[in-house]
Design a protein around this motif. Structure first.
Motif, PDB file in Angstrom:
ATOM      1  N   VAL A  48       5.591   6.985 -15.273  1.00 12.28           N
ATOM      2  CA  VAL A  48       6.514   5.921 -15.672  1.00 12.28           C
ATOM      3  C   VAL A  48       6.625   4.956 -14.485  1.00 12.28           C
ATOM      4  O   VAL A  48       7.310   5.245 -13.504  1.00 12.28           O
ATOM      5  CB  VAL A  48       7.906   6.475 -16.071  1.00 12.28           C
ATOM      6  CG1 VAL A  48       8.823   5.336 -16.491  1.00 12.28           C
ATOM      7  CG2 VAL A  48       7.776   7.498 -17.189  1.00 12.28           C
ATOM      8  N   SER A  63      17.323  13.717 -13.028  1.00 16.67           N
ATOM      9  CA  SER A  63      16.116  14.148 -13.728  1.00 16.67           C
ATOM     10  C   SER A  63      16.016  15.665 -13.647  1.00 16.67           C
ATOM     11  O   SER A  63      16.529  16.284 -12.718  1.00 16.67           O
ATOM     12  CB  SER A  63      14.871  13.489 -13.128  1.00 16.67           C
ATOM     13  OG  SER A  63      14.689  13.901 -11.794  1.00 16.67           O
ATOM     14  N   TRP A  98       1.371   5.800 -22.919  1.00 17.85           N
ATOM     15  CA  TRP A  98       2.585   5.553 -23.699  1.00 17.85           C
ATOM     16  C   TRP A  98       2.272   4.509 -24.768  1.00 17.85           C
ATOM     17  O   TRP A  98       1.585   3.531 -24.504  1.00 17.85           O
ATOM     18  CB  TRP A  98       3.720   5.042 -22.820  1.00 17.85           C
ATOM     19  CG  TRP A  98       4.268   6.066 -21.880  1.00 17.85           C
ATOM     20  CD1 TRP A  98       4.002   6.194 -20.552  1.00 17.85           C
ATOM     21  CD2 TRP A  98       5.210   7.090 -22.188  1.00 17.85           C
ATOM     22  NE1 TRP A  98       4.706   7.237 -20.017  1.00 17.85           N
ATOM     23  CE2 TRP A  98       5.464   7.809 -21.008  1.00 17.85           C
ATOM     24  CE3 TRP A  98       5.865   7.481 -23.344  1.00 17.85           C
ATOM     25  CZ2 TRP A  98       6.342   8.892 -20.945  1.00 17.85           C
ATOM     26  CZ3 TRP A  98       6.744   8.549 -23.289  1.00 17.85           C
ATOM     27  CH2 TRP A  98       6.963   9.247 -22.109  1.00 17.85           C
ATOM     28  N   ASN A 112      11.037   0.675 -26.515  1.00 17.83           N
ATOM     29  CA  ASN A 112      10.884   2.067 -26.924  1.00 17.83           C
ATOM     30  C   ASN A 112       9.416   2.448 -26.903  1.00 17.83           C
ATOM     31  O   ASN A 112       8.582   1.784 -27.528  1.00 17.83           O
ATOM     32  CB  ASN A 112      11.441   2.270 -28.340  1.00 17.83           C
ATOM     33  CG  ASN A 112      12.931   2.116 -28.381  1.00 17.83           C
ATOM     34  OD1 ASN A 112      13.647   2.879 -27.753  1.00 17.83           O
ATOM     35  ND2 ASN A 112      13.413   1.117 -29.105  1.00 17.83           N
ATOM     36  N   ASP A 114       6.615   6.010 -26.963  1.00 24.66           N
ATOM     37  CA  ASP A 114       6.480   7.444 -27.219  1.00 24.66           C
ATOM     38  C   ASP A 114       5.053   7.872 -26.981  1.00 24.66           C
ATOM     39  O   ASP A 114       4.160   7.064 -26.761  1.00 24.66           O
ATOM     40  CB  ASP A 114       6.957   7.813 -28.631  1.00 24.66           C
ATOM     41  CG  ASP A 114       5.921   7.572 -29.711  1.00 24.66           C
ATOM     42  OD1 ASP A 114       4.946   6.812 -29.493  1.00 24.66           O
ATOM     43  OD2 ASP A 114       6.076   8.126 -30.811  1.00 24.66           O
ATOM     44  N   GLU A 118       6.921  13.253 -26.102  1.00 27.04           N
ATOM     45  CA  GLU A 118       8.023  12.629 -25.381  1.00 27.04           C
ATOM     46  C   GLU A 118       8.350  11.230 -25.890  1.00 27.04           C
ATOM     47  O   GLU A 118       7.516  10.574 -26.497  1.00 27.04           O
ATOM     48  CB  GLU A 118       7.684  12.504 -23.890  1.00 27.04           C
ATOM     49  CG  GLU A 118       7.507  13.816 -23.184  1.00 27.04           C
ATOM     50  CD  GLU A 118       7.127  13.612 -21.728  1.00 27.04           C
ATOM     51  OE1 GLU A 118       7.874  14.119 -20.872  1.00 27.04           O
ATOM     52  OE2 GLU A 118       6.101  12.964 -21.454  1.00 27.04           O
ATOM     53  N   THR A 119       9.572  10.821 -25.579  1.00 20.35           N
ATOM     54  CA  THR A 119       9.985   9.443 -25.814  1.00 20.35           C
ATOM     55  C   THR A 119      10.492   8.865 -24.495  1.00 20.35           C
ATOM     56  O   THR A 119      10.987   9.598 -23.625  1.00 20.35           O
ATOM     57  CB  THR A 119      11.107   9.339 -26.863  1.00 20.35           C
ATOM     58  OG1 THR A 119      12.262  10.008 -26.384  1.00 20.35           O
ATOM     59  CG2 THR A 119      10.683   9.924 -28.193  1.00 20.35           C
ATOM     60  N   CYS A 120      10.365   7.559 -24.373  1.00 22.83           N
ATOM     61  CA  CYS A 120      10.835   6.866 -23.181  1.00 22.83           C
ATOM     62  C   CYS A 120      11.458   5.548 -23.624  1.00 22.83           C
ATOM     63  O   CYS A 120      10.800   4.735 -24.280  1.00 22.83           O
ATOM     64  CB  CYS A 120       9.680   6.614 -22.210  1.00 22.83           C
ATOM     65  SG  CYS A 120      10.187   5.843 -20.676  1.00 22.83           S
ATOM     66  N   ILE A 122      13.336   2.162 -22.223  1.00 26.58           N
ATOM     67  CA  ILE A 122      13.551   1.356 -21.021  1.00 26.58           C
ATOM     68  C   ILE A 122      14.495   0.228 -21.389  1.00 26.58           C
ATOM     69  O   ILE A 122      14.178  -0.591 -22.254  1.00 26.58           O
ATOM     70  CB  ILE A 122      12.225   0.814 -20.466  1.00 26.58           C
ATOM     71  CG1 ILE A 122      11.316   1.994 -20.099  1.00 26.58           C
ATOM     72  CG2 ILE A 122      12.472  -0.103 -19.276  1.00 26.58           C
ATOM     73  CD1 ILE A 122       9.926   1.606 -19.693  1.00 26.58           C
ATOM     74  N   ILE A 135      15.812   3.934 -17.318  1.00 23.53           N
ATOM     75  CA  ILE A 135      14.723   4.634 -17.987  1.00 23.53           C
ATOM     76  C   ILE A 135      15.266   5.967 -18.475  1.00 23.53           C
ATOM     77  O   ILE A 135      15.731   6.782 -17.687  1.00 23.53           O
ATOM     78  CB  ILE A 135      13.543   4.858 -17.025  1.00 23.53           C
ATOM     79  CG1 ILE A 135      12.996   3.502 -16.593  1.00 23.53           C
ATOM     80  CG2 ILE A 135      12.473   5.723 -17.674  1.00 23.53           C
ATOM     81  CD1 ILE A 135      11.995   3.572 -15.483  1.00 23.53           C
ATOM     82  N   SER A 136      15.226   6.176 -19.793  1.00 26.02           N
ATOM     83  CA  SER A 136      15.661   7.437 -20.398  1.00 26.02           C
ATOM     84  C   SER A 136      14.425   8.130 -20.942  1.00 26.02           C
ATOM     85  O   SER A 136      13.732   7.590 -21.806  1.00 26.02           O
ATOM     86  CB  SER A 136      16.657   7.178 -21.522  1.00 26.02           C
ATOM     87  OG  SER A 136      17.769   6.452 -21.031  1.00 26.02           O
ATOM     88  N   LEU A 137      14.160   9.317 -20.430  1.00 30.88           N
ATOM     89  CA  LEU A 137      12.952  10.055 -20.793  1.00 30.88           C
ATOM     90  C   LEU A 137      13.352  11.430 -21.306  1.00 30.88           C
ATOM     91  O   LEU A 137      14.235  12.076 -20.726  1.00 30.88           O
ATOM     92  CB  LEU A 137      12.051  10.207 -19.553  1.00 30.88           C
ATOM     93  CG  LEU A 137      10.754  10.943 -19.773  1.00 30.88           C
ATOM     94  CD1 LEU A 137       9.662   9.931 -20.092  1.00 30.88           C
ATOM     95  CD2 LEU A 137      10.380  11.727 -18.551  1.00 30.88           C
TER      96      LEU A 137
END
Length: 152
Positions: A48, A63, A98, A112, A114, A118-120, A122, A135-137
Motif C-alpha cells: 500500500v 495495524s 489492487w 475503494n 479490493d 482483502e479490501t482497502c 483510502i 488507509i483502512s485495510l
C-alpha cells in the motif's frame, strides 16, 4: 585589514547566495504542483504505497498482522493537490495487485480497492492545502456462498 574586508565580503556573498536559493525554493512552483507524486520507500504495509512527503500520524494509526490476516487504519498528513493524490493511487495501487472498485468525490475523496482476500479504503480529508490520508485495510467479509452452512 585586507583579510578582514575579504572575510566580510565572502560572508556577504555566501549569505546573499543562500538567501537567493531560499527565496527561489520557498515560492510556489506551479510545475511541481502538477507533477505526479512519487511513492515513499519505507511503508507500513509493503503493498500500500504512500506519496512522498506525507508524514505518518502514528498516534492516530494502528495495524495488526498475523497468519495472513491484516487489519489496519493508517493516517498520514501532507500538502499536495488532492487530484494528484487520487491520480497517485489510481496509478500505484494496480502495481500492487489492487483493483479499483470506485471513487466517491464529495469535497473529500474516497477510493475503494479490493483483491482476492482483502479490501482497502483510502480516504482523503482536505483542509485548505493540507491532505490527511486514511488507509483502512482488512479482510473481505465472508459471504453465505463461501460458508458451508447458511448464516442464521
Amino acid at each position: 585589514m585586507k583579510k578582514i574586508l575579504l572575510s566580510v565580503f565572502l560572508c556577504s556573498c555566501t549569505l546573499a547566495l543562500f538567501g537567493c536559493v531560499t527565496a527561489t525554493t520557498s515560492g510556489k512552483n506551479t510545475s511541481k504542483e502538477s507533477a505526479p507524486l512519487e511513492p515513499q520507500a519505507a511503508l507500513r504495509f509493503l503493498d500500500v504505497p504512500i506519496p512522498l512527503g506525507f508524514k505518518a500520524l502514528n498516534e492516530k494509526s494502528y495495524s495488526f498482522e498475523t497468519s495472513g490476516v491484516r487489519v489496519g487504519v493508517l493516517k498520514y498528513q501532507g500538502k499536495a493537490n488532492p487530484d494528484l493524490v487520487v491520480s497517485f493511487y489510481k496509478e500505484q495501487m494496480p502495481m500492487y495487485n489492487w483493483n479499483l472498485l470506485n471513487i466517491i468525490e464529495y469535497g473529500n475523496r474516497l477510493l475503494n480497492f479490493d483483491r482476492e482476500n482483502e479490501t482497502c479504503v483510502i480516504e482523503l480529508a482536505i483542509q485548505g492545502s493540507s491532505v490527511t490520508i486514511t488507509i483502512s485495510l482488512g479482510p473481505k467479509p465472508l459471504t453465505t456462498k463461501k460458508l458451508n452452512k447458511p448464516i442464521k
